[in-house]
Write a protein that holds these residues in place. Structure first.
Motif, PDB file in Angstrom:
ATOM      1  N   ASP A 131      -5.039  -0.258  -7.363  1.00  0.00           N
ATOM      2  CA  ASP A 131      -4.144   0.999  -6.861  1.00  0.00           C
ATOM      3  C   ASP A 131      -3.911   1.810  -8.072  1.00  0.00           C
ATOM      4  O   ASP A 131      -3.761   3.147  -7.807  1.00  0.00           O
ATOM      5  N   ASP A 135      -4.371   5.661  -7.047  1.00  0.00           N
ATOM      6  CA  ASP A 135      -3.079   6.294  -6.823  1.00  0.00           C
ATOM      7  C   ASP A 135      -1.963   6.174  -7.957  1.00  0.00           C
ATOM      8  O   ASP A 135      -2.480   6.328  -9.118  1.00  0.00           O
ATOM      9  N   ASP A 136      -0.789   5.485  -7.829  1.00  0.00           N
ATOM     10  CA  ASP A 136       0.154   5.365  -8.680  1.00  0.00           C
ATOM     11  C   ASP A 136       0.412   4.116  -9.461  1.00  0.00           C
ATOM     12  O   ASP A 136       1.289   3.706 -10.033  1.00  0.00           O
ATOM     13  N   GLY A 142       2.998   6.021  -2.357  1.00  0.00           N
ATOM     14  CA  GLY A 142       1.988   6.609  -2.775  1.00  0.00           C
ATOM     15  C   GLY A 142       0.747   6.543  -1.323  1.00  0.00           C
ATOM     16  O   GLY A 142       1.252   5.999  -0.382  1.00  0.00           O
ATOM     17  N   ILE A 143      -0.653   6.505  -1.686  1.00  0.00           N
ATOM     18  CA  ILE A 143      -1.395   6.464  -0.395  1.00  0.00           C
ATOM     19  C   ILE A 143      -2.166   5.292  -0.553  1.00  0.00           C
ATOM     20  O   ILE A 143      -2.907   5.093   0.360  1.00  0.00           O
ATOM     21  N   TYR A 153      -5.594   2.496   2.303  1.00  0.00           N
ATOM     22  CA  TYR A 153      -5.647   3.609   1.981  1.00  0.00           C
ATOM     23  C   TYR A 153      -5.026   4.505   3.156  1.00  0.00           C
ATOM     24  O   TYR A 153      -5.841   4.508   4.243  1.00  0.00           O
TER      25      TYR A 153
END
Length: 157
Positions: A131, A135-136, A142-143, A153
């Motif tokens: 992740d 992402d974050d 998040g995604i 995702y």
């Protein structure tokens, strides 16, 4: 004077050498294992990004989001947009590729990996590292998110 020459190593000297070699081997094995883990994570991220791009292209061409498909199964109509053999085999980190829709995941459309426990399964910290690459680093925002034994995702909320 009687002088004596040593013809070999003492047992203590041999044990010290063996101990040093063992420690060096342990360091090398740990380094190789960490590199292997990172390589599998990077390979997974690369494959995921390829499938995300294909899903976005599918949406552009058809006007529809990918529907729900069981792990390892191809969503209807998507076989023209991807390499089927890459989708149906296990992911680089274990588990199977999967798409999910609103009814299955709570999101309009998403792509991810599902672990059913029959083969290699990854823990939360391993997936948080993935992740962080995408992402974050937080699997609840998040995604890239966790949903039960799957990690998705999100293509559309």
């Amino acid at each position: 004077m009687n002088s004596r020459f040593r013809d070999g190593f003492t047992l203590v000297e041999v044990l010290i050498v063996v101990l040093i070699l063992g420690l060096l081997a342990a360091v090398v094995i740990i380094s190789v294992n960490n590199a292997s883990t990172e390589a599998r994570q990077n390979s997974f991220v690369s494959c995921l990004r390829t499938f995300v791009s294909a899903a976005e292209y599918y949406r552009f061409k058809t006007g529809e989001y990918l529907g729900n498909a069981e792990p390892g199964q191809i969503p209807a109509g998507w076989d023209e947009y991807i390499e089927v053999k890459k989708w149906i085999r296990k992911t680089p980190i274990g588990g199977h590729w999967q798409t999910a829709d609103q009814a299955a995941s709570g999101f309009t459309s998403c792509i991810g990996v599902s672990f059913d426990g029959s083969d290699m399964t990854q823990d939360t910290s391993f997936m948080e590292e993935i992740d962080a690459k995408i992402d974050d680093g937080n699997l609840s925002t998040g995604i890239f998110r966790q949903n039960g034994n799957a990690f998705y995702y999100i293509l559309a909320l």
